[in-house]
Design a protein around this motif. Structure first.
Motif, PDB file in Angstrom:
ATOM      1  N   ARG A 126      48.779  50.566  38.935  1.00  0.00           N
ATOM      2  CA  ARG A 126      49.797  51.566  39.267  1.00  0.00           C
ATOM      3  C   ARG A 126      50.912  51.443  38.221  1.00  0.00           C
ATOM      4  O   ARG A 126      51.693  50.500  38.262  1.00  0.00           O
ATOM      5  CB  ARG A 126      50.352  51.351  40.680  1.00  0.00           C
ATOM      6  N   ARG A 142      49.998  61.292  31.114  1.00  0.00           N
ATOM      7  CA  ARG A 142      49.796  60.893  32.511  1.00  0.00           C
ATOM      8  C   ARG A 142      48.350  61.173  32.935  1.00  0.00           C
ATOM      9  O   ARG A 142      47.706  60.324  33.573  1.00  0.00           O
ATOM     10  CB  ARG A 142      50.761  61.662  33.416  1.00  0.00           C
ATOM     11  N   GLU A 146      45.376  58.501  34.303  1.00  0.00           N
ATOM     12  CA  GLU A 146      44.672  58.648  35.578  1.00  0.00           C
ATOM     13  C   GLU A 146      43.176  58.841  35.366  1.00  0.00           C
ATOM     14  O   GLU A 146      42.368  58.366  36.159  1.00  0.00           O
ATOM     15  CB  GLU A 146      45.288  59.797  36.370  1.00  0.00           C
ATOM     16  N   THR A 151      46.438  54.721  38.269  1.00  0.00           N
ATOM     17  CA  THR A 151      47.300  55.632  39.003  1.00  0.00           C
ATOM     18  C   THR A 151      48.697  55.651  38.391  1.00  0.00           C
ATOM     19  O   THR A 151      49.231  54.603  38.014  1.00  0.00           O
ATOM     20  CB  THR A 151      47.394  55.206  40.477  1.00  0.00           C
TER      21      THR A 151
END
Length: 238
Positions: A126, A142, A146, A151
């Motif tokens: 994360r 981003r 992912e 994440t």
């Protein structure tokens, strides 16, 4: 005139090539700090890039990347295209093909590949991202994280597209953005995206402050290049 005899002395240090954006004012200085002259031979070439970083200017950079890479003195152990958003929008496989076709090197990397590799190496699942850029440039980074199974619960961007201004964003402002990220969501670590951001001096203090790894494009790229070259990754001062 009789030629004077000489001996040949081979370069035994890792040979690293860096293709830097024409407008980048930060990464070359960082790499001179990260790689001591007795630790690696560092060679730098510049690729034409616009004063503003947009999807269109990145697309134009793709066309000139082979010529810039071809100016590096081969053979090399590792060559890196030093642009996080450029590698993301052009595509890391395309970048690898363009560079490998222009200069002899055992390995090719870029800041996105390096960041993903280091996140996986540290077990970060994360990760919050700080970026200087406008949404069309920042959002694909981003998405790339992912897509790699990491994440991204929160991102922050300064909304800047003029590279000369990106290089002058105060490290304190970057640190404040990191503090805001960790307030927004639980994270395993933070990634500071962009080779032109001045981040090297705040990484260790911020990591101590928030209790999480704080990575940056330049630090990740140096780590990955050293790893691929089979040498000890450089340390950096906080």
């Amino acid at each position: 005139m009789t030629p004077f005899p000489y001996e040949v002395q081979d370069d035994t240090l890792p040979r690293l090539g860096l293709v830097v954006l024409q407008v980048d004012e930060t990464i070359e200085q960082d790499f001179r700090r990260l790689f001591a002259p007795d630790a690696a031979s560092l060679f730098v070439s510049r690729v034409p890039s616009g004063a503003e970083l947009t999807p269109d200017s990145i697309a134009r950079m793709e066309a000139t990347l082979p010529a810039a890479a071809g100016l590096l003195p081969a053979p090399l152990d590792v060559v890196a295209y030093a642009c996080t958003s450029g590698a993301t929008l052009i595509g890391v496989e395309r970048v690898r093909d363009l560079v490998a076709g222009a200069v002899a090197s055992r390995a090719v990397t870029d800041p996105l590949s390096a960041a993903l590799a280091q996140c996986h190496d540290l077990g970060l699942r994360r990760v919050g991202i700080v970026s200087p850029y406008i949404a069309p440039v920042a959002e694909p980074i981003r998405a790339a994280f992912e897509a790699a199974g990491i994440t991204v619960p929160a991102t922050l961007s300064f909304g800047e597209e003029v590279e000369s201004k990106v290089a002058r964003i105060a490290p304190q402002s970057i640190a404040d953005a990191v503090r805001e990220l960790v307030r927004q969501a639980p994270l395993d670590g933070v990634f500071l995206s962009c080779t032109n951001l001045r981040t090297l001096g705040i990484l260790k203090p911020l990591a101590r402050e928030i209790g999480l790894p704080v990575l940056s494009s330049n630090q990740c790229l140096a780590w990955h290049m050293a790893t691929l070259a089979g040498t000890t990754p450089p340390s950096f001062s906080g």
